[in-house]
Enzyme design. Sequence first.
Site, PDB file in Angstrom:
ATOM      1  CG  HIS A  69       0.042  -5.411   0.949  1.00 53.88           C
ATOM      2  ND1 HIS A  69       0.868  -6.521   0.979  1.00 53.88           N
ATOM      3  CD2 HIS A  69       0.228  -4.845  -0.277  1.00 53.88           C
ATOM      4  CE1 HIS A  69       1.516  -6.621  -0.166  1.00 53.88           C
ATOM      5  NE2 HIS A  69       1.163  -5.613  -0.945  1.00 53.88           N
ATOM      6  CG  ASP A  71      -0.959  -9.735   2.496  1.00 53.12           C
ATOM      7  OD1 ASP A  71      -0.863  -8.489   2.371  1.00 53.12           O
ATOM      8  OD2 ASP A  71      -1.630 -10.442   1.715  1.00 53.12           O
ATOM      9  CD  GLU A 129      -2.258  -6.232  -2.478  1.00 51.21           C
ATOM     10  OE1 GLU A 129      -2.467  -5.664  -3.567  1.00 51.21           O
ATOM     11  OE2 GLU A 129      -1.372  -7.127  -2.329  1.00 51.21           O
ATOM     12  CD  GLU A 130       0.719  -9.728  -2.572  1.00 52.88           C
ATOM     13  OE1 GLU A 130       0.136  -9.978  -3.651  1.00 52.88           O
ATOM     14  OE2 GLU A 130       1.688  -8.966  -2.493  1.00 52.88           O
TER      15      GLU A 130
END
Length: 363
Positions: A69, A71, A129-130
């Site tokens: 990911h 981010d 994703e976060e």
Amino acid sequence: MPDLATADVVALTAALCDIPSVSGDEAPLADAIETALAAYEHLEVLRDGDAVVARTHLGRARRVVVAGHIDTVPVQGNLPTRTETRDGAEVLWGRGTVDMKAGVAVALSLAAQLATPAWDVTWVFYDQEEVEATRNGLGRLARHHPEWLAADFAVLGEPTAAQIEGGCNGTLRAEVRTHGRAAHSARAWRGENAIHAAAGILTRLGSYRPAEVEVDGLVYREGLNAVDIRGGIAMNVIPDTCVVTVNYRFAPSRSTAEAEAHVREVFEGYDVTVTDLAAGARPGLDAVEVADFVATVAATTGGTAGPKYGWTDVARFSELGIPAVNFGPGDPSLAHADDEHCPTDQIRACAAALATWLTKENA
């Protein structure tokens, strides 16, 4: 962004980190990645939103997904990156160095360099994703373009200190509410204080003893914690509502239904609303592809496979029927820390191990 095929992988990590990409604001970095990958004729480059996919079509017998990911959690004065020496070792300091732009840099570097790997490779760089699972870019790809993710095996570049971590815990967030009656704080006896009533929730959390659960030979540690508390509308009003948000990390042997039932049991008598829920993934280390990868990494970086305590997108690959492991540079305990930093030798070690495995003649 430096040239992917020639740049030092540590310098590439720094360049990626220095393009801020907090969840929801990944477009500039996704644009840079797409442009950089499009320069290589051996790659087909695809995009959905701020997720970029690049894949080879060499007619190999097997295909692997290498994913990460792009981010990060919010920046807290920890950009731009800088190189430091700590305990005699060189580290790269700054937001994203651990979670997980070092892993992304490894994948981008190899995507450019390995024109004829022994596996066909799908390189996936995805967004969001976060944040809550419903926004996850890999989940969006699985819904919109499942054929882009078709593979025999997947490697997720999450931080593992250059070791392999199998499976992952599941995660659940829930809001536990108390209710009272509003009143002027000068006449508090006319109300019922919902924040005071939340003491019972905190008492249960304080006395909770998380389990350690063995799953397929790996021991996963669970956890149940308050992560937010809020209540009240003004400083002179007795609050009539209080909400304690709890996060339950549960072993991959539990289903999501079992996890929810457990949380409701712990907070029996309270108003409980589940707001986010994602299943874990069993280790799957007995799959042939996984065993070969474990052996190659052990020969390159040393160590043995362990459990992944946090939730990662290996769970999504597991749902798709694709064996997957976590493998990337950086100490996972430093993920999201303001002092986030990654040993540069781990970045190079992960790149070397993954390159060795992808170019093995018997792959």
